[in-house]
Scaffold this motif. Structure first.
Motif, mmCIF file in Angstrom:
data_model
loop_
_atom_site.group_PDB
_atom_site.id
_atom_site.type_symbol
_atom_site.label_atom_id
_atom_site.label_comp_id
_atom_site.label_asym_id
_atom_site.label_seq_id
_atom_site.Cartn_x
_atom_site.Cartn_y
_atom_site.Cartn_z
ATOM 1 N N ARG A 16 0.885 -1.080 -0.019
ATOM 2 C CA ARG A 16 0.020 0.032 -0.075
ATOM 3 C C ARG A 16 0.888 1.239 0.154
ATOM 4 N NH1 ARG A 16 -5.272 -1.328 1.017
ATOM 5 N NH2 ARG A 16 -5.703 -3.467 1.921
ATOM 6 N N MET A 17 0.107 2.396 -0.339
ATOM 7 C CA MET A 17 0.788 3.687 -0.275
ATOM 8 C C MET A 17 0.284 4.797 0.327
ATOM 9 S SD MET A 17 0.946 2.513 -3.780
ATOM 10 C CE MET A 17 0.303 1.069 -3.042
ATOM 11 N N GLY A 18 0.803 6.036 0.334
ATOM 12 C CA GLY A 18 0.223 7.163 1.279
ATOM 13 C C GLY A 18 0.803 8.436 0.481
ATOM 14 N N ALA A 19 0.302 9.665 0.971
ATOM 15 C CA ALA A 19 0.639 10.733 0.604
ATOM 16 C C ALA A 19 1.614 11.525 1.647
ATOM 17 C CB ALA A 19 -0.530 11.700 0.543
ATOM 18 N N GLY A 20 2.321 12.606 0.934
ATOM 19 C CA GLY A 20 3.571 12.935 1.529
ATOM 20 C C GLY A 20 3.221 14.163 2.329
ATOM 21 N N ILE A 21 4.042 14.576 3.250
ATOM 22 C CA ILE A 21 3.939 15.922 3.852
ATOM 23 C C ILE A 21 5.032 16.757 3.390
ATOM 24 C CG2 ILE A 21 4.487 17.123 6.241
ATOM 25 C CD1 ILE A 21 3.313 14.371 7.647
ATOM 26 N N ARG A 22 4.799 17.897 3.059
ATOM 27 C CA ARG A 22 5.769 18.615 2.100
ATOM 28 C C ARG A 22 5.829 19.950 2.903
ATOM 29 N NH1 ARG A 22 1.531 17.363 -2.763
ATOM 30 N NH2 ARG A 22 2.148 15.234 -3.179
ATOM 31 N N THR A 23 7.027 20.465 2.600
ATOM 32 C CA THR A 23 7.412 21.851 2.985
ATOM 33 C C THR A 23 8.170 22.746 1.908
ATOM 34 O OG1 THR A 23 9.466 21.055 3.761
ATOM 35 C CG2 THR A 23 7.972 20.994 5.269
ATOM 36 N N ASN A 678 6.987 9.791 9.177
ATOM 37 C CA ASN A 678 7.558 9.290 8.075
ATOM 38 C C ASN A 678 6.954 9.303 6.827
ATOM 39 O OD1 ASN A 678 9.851 7.978 9.735
ATOM 40 N ND2 ASN A 678 8.060 6.576 10.398
ATOM 41 N N GLN A 679 7.897 9.241 5.538
ATOM 42 C CA GLN A 679 7.620 9.127 4.413
ATOM 43 C C GLN A 679 8.009 8.288 3.488
ATOM 44 O OE1 GLN A 679 9.022 12.066 5.014
ATOM 45 N NE2 GLN A 679 7.239 13.064 5.887
ATOM 46 N N GLN A 680 7.356 7.573 2.301
ATOM 47 C CA GLN A 680 7.605 6.503 1.702
ATOM 48 C C GLN A 680 7.670 7.073 0.301
ATOM 49 O OE1 GLN A 680 6.456 2.782 2.705
ATOM 50 N NE2 GLN A 680 6.739 1.659 0.727
ATOM 51 N N PHE A 681 8.680 6.621 -0.802
ATOM 52 C CA PHE A 681 8.775 7.311 -2.075
ATOM 53 C C PHE A 681 8.821 6.207 -2.879
ATOM 54 C CE2 PHE A 681 11.138 10.069 1.200
ATOM 55 C CZ PHE A 681 10.684 11.471 0.835
ATOM 56 N N THR A 682 9.103 5.136 -2.598
ATOM 57 C CA THR A 682 8.833 4.104 -3.348
ATOM 58 C C THR A 682 7.341 3.521 -3.253
ATOM 59 O OG1 THR A 682 10.194 2.557 -1.900
ATOM 60 C CG2 THR A 682 11.370 3.213 -3.626
ATOM 61 N N ARG A 683 6.647 3.425 -3.876
ATOM 62 C CA ARG A 683 5.107 2.999 -3.777
ATOM 63 C C ARG A 683 4.902 1.827 -4.237
ATOM 64 N NH1 ARG A 683 1.769 6.693 -2.384
ATOM 65 N NH2 ARG A 683 1.047 4.873 -1.481
ATOM 66 N N VAL A 708 3.199 10.865 -2.702
ATOM 67 C CA VAL A 708 4.282 10.310 -1.524
ATOM 68 C C VAL A 708 3.353 9.991 -0.381
ATOM 69 C CG1 VAL A 708 6.142 11.123 0.079
ATOM 70 C CG2 VAL A 708 6.241 11.682 -2.570
ATOM 71 N N ALA A 709 3.559 8.901 0.359
ATOM 72 C CA ALA A 709 3.000 8.438 1.433
ATOM 73 C C ALA A 709 3.373 8.892 2.650
ATOM 74 C CB ALA A 709 2.874 6.778 1.335
ATOM 75 N N ALA A 710 2.657 9.056 3.589
ATOM 76 C CA ALA A 710 3.275 9.597 4.952
ATOM 77 C C ALA A 710 2.320 9.070 6.056
ATOM 78 C CB ALA A 710 3.004 11.052 4.937
ATOM 79 N N SER A 711 3.067 8.809 7.136
ATOM 80 C CA SER A 711 2.571 8.230 8.389
ATOM 81 C C SER A 711 2.754 8.982 9.470
ATOM 82 C CB SER A 711 2.823 6.618 8.646
ATOM 83 O OG SER A 711 4.105 6.538 8.829
ATOM 84 N N LYS A 734 -1.603 5.095 14.754
ATOM 85 C CA LYS A 734 -0.858 5.626 13.280
ATOM 86 C C LYS A 734 -2.018 5.710 12.104
ATOM 87 C CE LYS A 734 1.224 2.089 11.329
ATOM 88 N NZ LYS A 734 2.060 0.692 10.826
ATOM 89 N N ALA A 735 -1.604 7.134 11.773
ATOM 90 C CA ALA A 735 -2.505 7.424 10.584
ATOM 91 C C ALA A 735 -1.549 7.676 9.463
ATOM 92 C CB ALA A 735 -3.095 9.132 11.005
ATOM 93 N N THR A 736 -2.056 6.941 8.255
ATOM 94 C CA THR A 736 -1.188 7.022 6.997
ATOM 95 C C THR A 736 -2.141 7.604 5.895
ATOM 96 O OG1 THR A 736 -0.399 4.946 7.603
ATOM 97 C CG2 THR A 736 -0.290 5.664 5.340
#
Length: 947
Positions: A16-23, A678-683, A708-711, A734-736
């Motif tokens: 599975r995957m998720g969205a990123g937290i961006r700055t 945390n983030q995950q870039f390989t989805r 980009v996934a984020a948890s 844990k929220a993803t």
């Protein structure tokens, strides 16, 4: 999972995957020259850097460090109140309270009783106070190591010119481990020093001294020559028999341990054989599944699903190699050879700061690290596999570790491997328009042709006592082919029809990795670790399904349908990671580092109509990271870290902070809490095919469609120890974000009279929420040890375009999970018994949907979700160890599913068959299901020999 709850035939793990937290990219300055150098060094390709100096200067990652210390002196944190107690007890209390490493000779401290009270002292002042008027001297090494000895030896070496000093390390030549606190003296015994906990030492050689004496309890002492030009030496001491009084072993090396300093669960490789082995022998990942918070309900998957997450959301590190999909036989076995493993660290909360890029957990696997003077060999055989390993010295301070494992023959030939149970019975066909039935098997038996192997290699060179070089290699390969054919009879109007259904699949996957690591101690307060590694994974699968209908009387072909699905997925990952650890003071540590990761990922999904989906992406991650660990007050310690990652495919910065706080209320009770993002870039995406199965595909995150996934995870818990009992409790949330599924838009069956042949797929994006509690009860009583691991959790998915945004249970939602592990040793026998319970899994029941194909947005969870039965399993193991031909041998036996419980992995619906009573009737679209049962009573035998 959105669709039917099942696993793809070519891989059981879900992804599975998720969205990123961006700055804003203006938060930090990337140094272009450093990046350009890193690209050239690591990847050796030409590229033009796309980054310029940012408008805002790089803020210091630890600006708050000075603020935290401004009101508190780092040298005034030690306190004690000892009233007429032995010095050994006082030192033990200091070690436990302040996490110190204190070495001393018991005889030297015997019968010394002290009365000491102090507060607000530095470490040196505190040790001075404790040893006052005792005739003992000490030396502080680094931030937390203290050596204590009698004053009859000369002063420990101090800073001297390099040309007058000698450095070295004292080693056990069999294990390659340093002999902690060995003594090094002149021949007359008037001057000497003590090695540290790694066996390393420094000695000031006076003019005219040509020999030194090295000694260690239980080992043959050695006099060594001191050569004028020699600056560093390695001293190997050999163990010798010692006449000592009889002793009673109250407890052996535990299978499971815990590191409270960083929150890791520790599985010791040398003790894993004491647990019941799987049908392919000892499996490292299946032993990890016995820990709280890790799912263990699937006999056909060694995947590590941690706290509602998927296996691909874990970072798997093997000797510095970042590995993907570490499994054999569609996930049934892990690809990690347990005989090569020294230790496994499992992180479920906050990771060490040098690691990142995953949402759920970190599994850090370390193979044996030895520098033997003699070669050592091990060979093991069980009913399915053969494995062998050897440790071979090359030259002084250099050795090679080699290991491999392979299937004895085609796994499918073994009757014990009963993956799909053939049940020839009247079909339980759910009709939607009348009561007509078709007689055919409901479960299709598959006998594939399958082989796999894996190989490990490790090269170690202790170049100097302060310099260590290591190179590691891993490869795993699987080849799978199968064909099944099913013939059954139905009616079409007044005619009887012969139906011939054929299914063929060919699949293979390969995982290869290499790492090179350099560990350098620049000084007792500064260490560096460089890791350069590369990893390659490729999976290919082709599936063909056909249905041929012919008249029983004439043999004329009435209808022919065929379907094809092909997938290919590859990832090539390269990484450079430089970590520096600085000891600022006895109570402060600082970690600073830089990481560069390059990923090149491609995938292709094709069907008979042509290409459905394909991508080819190349992404870079530049990460600056840092961590500051310190003590506040007497019992409180805090570790705060930050990773700042720039990702080129989105041209965004991603911040990954983490915080770990420990409060040692007393010697028995510890409070702990952590928070991290945390983030995950390989989805990974799911492709749900027309057969209701799901294929897992790896890709790179992008701004559009593949976020980009984020948890974000928070944990609060405590640990209690007393009288051999340990209780560990962790409550977590844990929220993803950025979950992705690639599935059919409409959920149900196709047009009446026709098999399902849709290609109307769509990406669904949503989020996941897991809340739960992990409880671990661990107890040791003499020869008995065991633990009880319980997890209470709830995992839900929410997609705005599904069920009108109403949350529904995840396929990995297990409300209750329980594992009870028991181990008992009697003389040369090891007994083990394990019980596992899990609540039933939710799945999409197509038979609930009716005849009409419905849009996913309109179907409520209650209209499509059913639950499988609860999972129960008992495993038992027995091992007997004995000497053989100058070596050590072990014979073992185990039974998987001792009470032959009929557990179900999944129910899936794979085809629509049409039928009518006469030519004027409307064809009936039936639902035919397959039920995949898990392993029944499954024994295994094993034998291993080491010499």
């Amino acid at each position: 999972m959105i669709g039917v709850n099942n696993s793809k035939v070519s891989n059981t793990s879900s992804r599975r995957m998720g969205a990123g937290i961006r700055t804003s990219s203006t938060l930090f300055i990337l140094w272009p020259l450093i990046f350009k150098w890193s690209h050239y060094l690591l990847f050796l390709f030409q590229t033009r850097l796309r980054y310029n100096f940012c408008r805002i200067a790089l803020p210091c990652l630890f600006l708050w460090h000075s603020a935290l210390l401004s009101g508190q002196s780092s040298n005034s944190n030690f306190a004690a109140d000892f009233k007429h107690i032995p010095l050994t007890e006082a030192l033990a209390s200091m070690k436990e309270k302040y996490n110190l490493k204190i070495a001393y000779d018991d005889k030297a401290l015997d019968k010394i009783v002290i009365d000491r009270t102090f507060e607000g002292l530095s470490l040196g002042e505190a040790i001075d106070n404790l040893l006052a008027n005792t005739g003992l001297v000490y030396k502080i090494l680094g931030k937390d190591k203290v050596l204590i000895r009698t004053a009859d030896l000369a002063e420990l070496p101090t800073d001297v010119p390099e040309e007058l000093s000698l450095s070295g390390q004292v080693l056990d030549p069999i294990s390659g481990e340093g002999l902690a606190f060995a003594t090094i003296t002149t021949l007359d015994g008037k001057r000497g020093t003590i090695a540290d906990e790694m066996g390393k030492f420094f000695f000031r050689v006076s003019e005219g001294e040509t020999k030194l004496r090295v000694q260690y309890l239980g080992y043959q002492g050695k006099d060594i020559e001191v050569k004028q030009a020699e600056k560093s030496i390695i001293v190997n001491l050999h163990a010798v028999p010692q006449e000592i009084p009889g002793i009673t072993i109250l407890e052996q090396m535990p299978t499971l341990g815990a590191s409270q300093a960083d929150g890791a669960n520790v599985v010791h490789g040398g003790a894993m054989y004491r647990l019941p082995s799987f049908i392919g022998g000892v499996d490292a990942f299946r032993n990890i599944q016995l820990l709280p918070g890790v799912a263990a309900h699937d006999d056909l998957s060694a995947d590590l699903k941690i706290r509602g997450g998927e296996g691909n959301e874990n970072l798997i590190i093997l000797d510095g190699i970042n590995l993907y999909y570490v499994d054999h036989y569609f996930g049934i076995f892990s690809a990690i050879n347990a005989n090569m493993v020294e230790e496994i660290n499992l992180y479920k909360n906050s990771f060490p700061v040098e690691y990142g890029g995953r949402l759920s957990g970190l599994v850090e696997i370390k193979t044996h690290e030895v520098l033997n003077e003699k070669a050592a060999f091990n060979i093991g055989v069980d009913l399915l596999t053969t494995n062998a390993s050897m440790q071979v010295p090359i030259v002084k301070n250099m050795a090679v570790l080699l290991g491999g494992r392979m299937t004895n023959n085609n796994i499918a030939d073994h009757k014990i491997f009963n993956l799909l149970q053939q049940e020839q019975q009247s079909s339980v066909v759910k009709q939607l328009t009348n009561t007509s039935t078709i007689t055919r098997p409901t479960v299709i038996g598959i006998e594939p042709d399958f082989h796999f192997y894996d190989a490990n290699a490790k090269w170690i060179w202790q170049y100097k006592p302060t310099t260590r070089l290591t190179a590691s290699f891993f490869q795993g390969f699987d080849q799978f082919d199968y064909t099944y054919q099913e013939i059954f009879r139905s009616r079409l109007g007044p005619f009887q029809i012969n139906n011939k259904e054929t299914n063929e699949e060919n699949a293979n996957w390969r995982n290869t990795g290499f790492s090179f690591q350099v560990e350098q101690d620049w000084s007792p307060k500064w260490q560096s670790h460089l890791n350069v590694n590369t990893s390659f994974y490729k999976e290919t699968s082709d599936l063909q399904n056909s249905l041929l209908q012919a008249s029983v009387l004439t043999g004329e072909i009435i209808r022919e349908r065929s379907q094809f699905l092909g997938t290919q997925n590859t990832i090539h990952s390269s990484e450079l990671n430089l970590k520096n650890t600085l000891s600022i003071s006895p109570l402060e540590d600082l970690v600073l580092g830089y990481q560069l990761v390059k990923n090149k990922v491609s995938f292709d999904i094709s069907a008979e109509a042509g290409q459905i989906l394909n991508r080819n992406d190349e992404g870079y991650q530049h990460t600056l990271y840092g961590e500051y660990a310190f003590h506040l007050g007497k019992p409180l310690s805090i570790s705060a870290g930050l990773r700042a990652t720039h990702y080129n495919l989105t041209n965004q910065w991603y911040l990954s902070p983490h915080l770990l706080a420990l409060y040692q209320a007393n010697e028995q009770f510890l409070l702990k809490s952590s928070w991290n993002i945390n983030q995950q870039f390989t989805r990974e995406i799911y492709h749900e095919d027309r057969f209701g199965r799901t294929f897992d595909i790896l890709t790179m995150a992008k701004a559009a469609g593949f976020p980009v996934a984020a948890s974000e995870q928070f944990m609060l818990g405590g640990n209690f120890k007393m009288a051999g009992l340990e209780v560990d409790l962790e409550m977590y949330r844990k929220a993803t974000t950025g979950m992705i599924e690639y599935a059919q838009i409409r959920n149900g069956r196709g047009e009446l009279g026709k098999p399902i042949q849709r290609t109307d797929f769509r990406f669904f994006e949503g989020d996941r929420l897991t809340r739960g509690l992990d409880l671990l009860l661990k107890k040791s009583i003499g020869p008995y040890s065991g633990w009880l691991a319980y997890t209470l959790s709830k995992t839900t998915l929410r997609f705005p375009a599904i069920s009108k945004g109403v949350p529904f249970p995840s396929v990995d939602d297990r409300r209750h999970q329980l594992k009870w592990v028991n181990q008992y040793r009697w003389k040369k026998w090891d007994f083990s018994l394990v019980y596992i319970f899990s609540s039933g899994t939710p799945y999409t029941d197509i038979s609930l949907l009716g005849e009409t194909s419905l849009d996913r947005e309109e179907i409520s969870p209650a209209e499509r979700i059913s639950y499988l039965e609860d999972y129960h399993r008992v495993d038992a193991g027995l091992n007997y160890s004995f000497p053989l031909w100058g070596g050590k041998a072990r014979v073992g036996g185990s039974i998987f599913n001792l009470f032959d419980r009929k557990n179900v992995k999944q129910r899936q619906y794979i085809y629509s068959i049409t039928e009518s009573r006469n030519e004027n009737d409307t064809p009936i679209n039936t639902v035919l299901g397959t039920e995949l049962q898990l392993l029944d009573f499954t024994p295994n035998l094993s034998f291993s020999f080491s010499f």
